[in-house]
Write a protein that holds these residues in place. Structure first.
Motif, PDB file in Angstrom:
ATOM      1  N   GLY A 238       0.784  -1.232   0.000  1.00 39.17           N
ATOM      2  CA  GLY A 238       0.000   0.000   0.000  1.00 39.17           C
ATOM      3  C   GLY A 238       0.815   1.280   0.000  1.00 39.17           C
ATOM      4  N   VAL A 239       2.147   1.148   0.088  1.00 41.73           N
ATOM      5  CA  VAL A 239       3.026   2.326   0.106  1.00 41.73           C
ATOM      6  C   VAL A 239       3.500   2.614  -1.312  1.00 41.73           C
ATOM      7  N   GLU A 240       3.306   3.857  -1.773  1.00 39.07           N
ATOM      8  CA  GLU A 240       3.689   4.232  -3.131  1.00 39.07           C
ATOM      9  C   GLU A 240       5.200   4.143  -3.317  1.00 39.07           C
ATOM     10  N   VAL A 241       5.625   3.501  -4.404  1.00 37.13           N
ATOM     11  CA  VAL A 241       7.056   3.293  -4.662  1.00 37.13           C
ATOM     12  C   VAL A 241       7.542   4.131  -5.841  1.00 37.13           C
ATOM     13  N   PHE A 242       6.809   4.104  -6.940  1.00 37.18           N
ATOM     14  CA  PHE A 242       7.272   4.755  -8.168  1.00 37.18           C
ATOM     15  C   PHE A 242       6.835   6.213  -8.315  1.00 37.18           C
ATOM     16  N   GLY A 243       5.986   6.704  -7.441  1.00 34.26           N
ATOM     17  CA  GLY A 243       5.525   8.082  -7.554  1.00 34.26           C
ATOM     18  C   GLY A 243       4.285   8.208  -8.423  1.00 34.26           C
ATOM     19  N   SER A 244       3.718   9.402  -8.429  1.00 36.97           N
ATOM     20  CA  SER A 244       2.447   9.636  -9.130  1.00 36.97           C
ATOM     21  C   SER A 244       2.571   9.560 -10.647  1.00 36.97           C
ATOM     22  N   GLY A 245       3.800   9.679 -11.176  1.00 37.33           N
ATOM     23  CA  GLY A 245       3.991   9.644 -12.625  1.00 37.33           C
ATOM     24  C   GLY A 245       3.969   8.251 -13.214  1.00 37.33           C
ATOM     25  N   TYR A 246       3.964   7.224 -12.356  1.00 40.52           N
ATOM     26  CA  TYR A 246       4.003   5.841 -12.852  1.00 40.52           C
ATOM     27  C   TYR A 246       2.644   5.421 -13.388  1.00 40.52           C
ATOM     28  N   THR A 247       2.658   4.788 -14.544  1.00 45.21           N
ATOM     29  CA  THR A 247       1.422   4.241 -15.125  1.00 45.21           C
ATOM     30  C   THR A 247       1.351   2.746 -14.815  1.00 45.21           C
ATOM     31  N   PRO A 248       0.428   2.338 -13.948  1.00 43.69           N
ATOM     32  CA  PRO A 248       0.349   0.924 -13.554  1.00 43.69           C
ATOM     33  C   PRO A 248       0.071  -0.004 -14.738  1.00 43.69           C
ATOM     34  N   ILE A 249       0.664  -1.194 -14.688  1.00 44.23           N
ATOM     35  CA  ILE A 249       0.383  -2.223 -15.697  1.00 44.23           C
ATOM     36  C   ILE A 249      -0.802  -3.029 -15.170  1.00 44.23           C
ATOM     37  N   ILE A 250      -1.998  -2.603 -15.536  1.00 39.76           N
ATOM     38  CA  ILE A 250      -3.226  -3.166 -14.971  1.00 39.76           C
ATOM     39  C   ILE A 250      -3.304  -4.682 -15.136  1.00 39.76           C
ATOM     40  N   MET A 251      -2.730  -5.193 -16.219  1.00 39.54           N
ATOM     41  CA  MET A 251      -2.796  -6.635 -16.467  1.00 39.54           C
ATOM     42  C   MET A 251      -2.191  -7.437 -15.316  1.00 39.54           C
ATOM     43  N   MET A 252      -1.229  -6.849 -14.601  1.00 37.28           N
ATOM     44  CA  MET A 252      -0.540  -7.597 -13.548  1.00 37.28           C
ATOM     45  C   MET A 252      -1.445  -7.955 -12.378  1.00 37.28           C
ATOM     46  N   ILE A 253      -2.509  -7.180 -12.171  1.00 40.51           N
ATOM     47  CA  ILE A 253      -3.422  -7.519 -11.071  1.00 40.51           C
ATOM     48  C   ILE A 253      -4.661  -8.264 -11.575  1.00 40.51           C
ATOM     49  N   LEU A 254      -4.648  -8.600 -12.855  1.00 40.23           N
ATOM     50  CA  LEU A 254      -5.711  -9.423 -13.445  1.00 40.23           C
ATOM     51  C   LEU A 254      -5.250 -10.889 -13.494  1.00 40.23           C
ATOM     52  N   PRO A 255      -6.171 -11.838 -13.691  1.00 37.95           N
ATOM     53  CA  PRO A 255      -5.791 -13.259 -13.726  1.00 37.95           C
ATOM     54  C   PRO A 255      -4.655 -13.579 -14.700  1.00 37.95           C
ATOM     55  N   ALA A 256      -4.684 -12.961 -15.882  1.00 37.69           N
ATOM     56  CA  ALA A 256      -3.624 -13.233 -16.871  1.00 37.69           C
ATOM     57  C   ALA A 256      -2.256 -12.830 -16.328  1.00 37.69           C
ATOM     58  N   GLY A 257      -2.191 -11.688 -15.647  1.00 36.11           N
ATOM     59  CA  GLY A 257      -0.934 -11.234 -15.057  1.00 36.11           C
ATOM     60  C   GLY A 257      -0.450 -12.173 -13.965  1.00 36.11           C
ATOM     61  N   GLY A 258      -1.400 -12.738 -13.212  1.00 34.57           N
ATOM     62  CA  GLY A 258      -1.040 -13.707 -12.176  1.00 34.57           C
ATOM     63  C   GLY A 258      -0.387 -14.941 -12.759  1.00 34.57           C
ATOM     64  N   PHE A 259      -0.979 -15.475 -13.836  1.00 37.53           N
ATOM     65  CA  PHE A 259      -0.418 -16.657 -14.492  1.00 37.53           C
ATOM     66  C   PHE A 259       0.971 -16.367 -15.074  1.00 37.53           C
ATOM     67  N   LEU A 260       1.116 -15.220 -15.732  1.00 35.47           N
ATOM     68  CA  LEU A 260       2.405 -14.870 -16.334  1.00 35.47           C
ATOM     69  C   LEU A 260       3.485 -14.689 -15.273  1.00 35.47           C
ATOM     70  N   THR A 261       3.159 -13.957 -14.210  1.00 35.47           N
ATOM     71  CA  THR A 261       4.130 -13.710 -13.138  1.00 35.47           C
ATOM     72  C   THR A 261       4.524 -15.011 -12.454  1.00 35.47           C
ATOM     73  N   LEU A 262       3.541 -15.845 -12.161  1.00 38.07           N
ATOM     74  CA  LEU A 262       3.822 -17.125 -11.511  1.00 38.07           C
ATOM     75  C   LEU A 262       4.719 -17.987 -12.389  1.00 38.07           C
ATOM     76  N   GLY A 263       4.419 -18.041 -13.688  1.00 41.54           N
ATOM     77  CA  GLY A 263       5.241 -18.836 -14.603  1.00 41.54           C
ATOM     78  C   GLY A 263       6.684 -18.365 -14.635  1.00 41.54           C
ATOM     79  N   MET A 264       6.891 -17.045 -14.676  1.00 39.54           N
ATOM     80  CA  MET A 264       8.252 -16.502 -14.698  1.00 39.54           C
ATOM     81  C   MET A 264       8.997 -16.773 -13.392  1.00 39.54           C
ATOM     82  N   LEU A 265       8.289 -16.642 -12.268  1.00 39.79           N
ATOM     83  CA  LEU A 265       8.929 -16.898 -10.971  1.00 39.79           C
ATOM     84  C   LEU A 265       9.292 -18.369 -10.805  1.00 39.79           C
ATOM     85  N   ILE A 266       8.417 -19.262 -11.282  1.00 43.22           N
ATOM     86  CA  ILE A 266       8.724 -20.703 -11.221  1.00 43.22           C
ATOM     87  C   ILE A 266       9.954 -21.008 -12.064  1.00 43.22           C
ATOM     88  N   ALA A 267      10.025 -20.415 -13.259  1.00 42.16           N
ATOM     89  CA  ALA A 267      11.183 -20.629 -14.135  1.00 42.16           C
ATOM     90  C   ALA A 267      12.466 -20.134 -13.483  1.00 42.16           C
TER      91      ALA A 267
END
Length: 202
Positions: free
Chosen positions: A158-187
């Motif tokens: 909940g603590v802002e890291v990149f500042g107000s100028g950062y454009t969030p990658i909305i896909m990362m908090i969607l199911p598709a982003g979860g699958f992609l992130t999990l796959g990369m971390l497992i690899a």
């Protein structure tokens, strides 16, 4: 089995998420923020420890034919404790995790440890197994949650890291982003574990 060997197994060599690939449903659904990830991880750890201990104590008294049903009843008791405690003292977290707290009852990680370890070992090793597997699960889901929250919201816990100028990658908090992130971390996990194993063998 020594504590450190069990700890290594739970966190590294037999990690529930990165190695065994079990418990994927709550892992993907609740890892949209670090707060949710830690909350789910600690809830699963508590239930793992308590259910492993009680199942080990009762292992000689539970008939083989009804053992799975008996395990589910024991696990459900501890899940109810977690669920009601969260509703009473952590309403925001309880609302965020929603139905995934009651679903811990049939979580593959907990049933697998009950069947493969607690039903065959003494209470103390079973308690430690629950702790180490729970820590492995909590660590893995926390890493996954951190990456998804950081890229998907620009925050960590909940603590802002990149500042107000950062454009969030909305896909990362969607199911598709979860699958992609999990796959990369497992690899990545498997890559580094392979290198570590080669060093140990050498």
């Amino acid at each position: 089995m020594s504590f450190f060997k069990q700890l290594k197994e739970g966190i590294l060599t037999n990690n529930p998420i990165f190695v065994q690939l079990i418990g994927m449903c709550p892992t993907l659904a609740t890892s949209t923020s670090l707060k949710n990830g830690i909350g789910m991880g600690l809830a699963v750890t508590f239930v793992l420890m308590c259910s492993n201990f009680v199942i080990s104590l009762l292992r000689r008294f539970i008939p083989s034919k009804v053992r799975i049903a008996a395990y589910i009843v024991i696990i459900a008791g501890f899940v109810t404790i977690v669920d009601l405690t969260m509703q009473a003292y952590m309403q925001e977290l309880s609302a965020s995790l929603g139905m995934f707290i009651p679903l811990i009852v049939v979580n593959c990680i907990i049933l697998a440890r009950a069947e493969s370890f607690a039903s065959k070992n003494k209470p103390l090793p079973s308690l430690i197994d629950g702790l180490t597997m729970g820590l492995g699960f909590t660590l893995a889901i926390s890493i996954l949650s951190s990456v998804r929250e950081l890229l998907g919201s620009g925050t960590i816990y909940g603590v802002e890291v990149f500042g107000s100028g950062y454009t969030p990658i909305i896909m990362m908090i969607l199911p598709a982003g979860g699958f992609l992130t999990l796959g990369m971390l497992i690899a990545l996990f498997q890559y580094f574990m392979g290198k570590f194993q080669k060093k140990e063998d050498a």
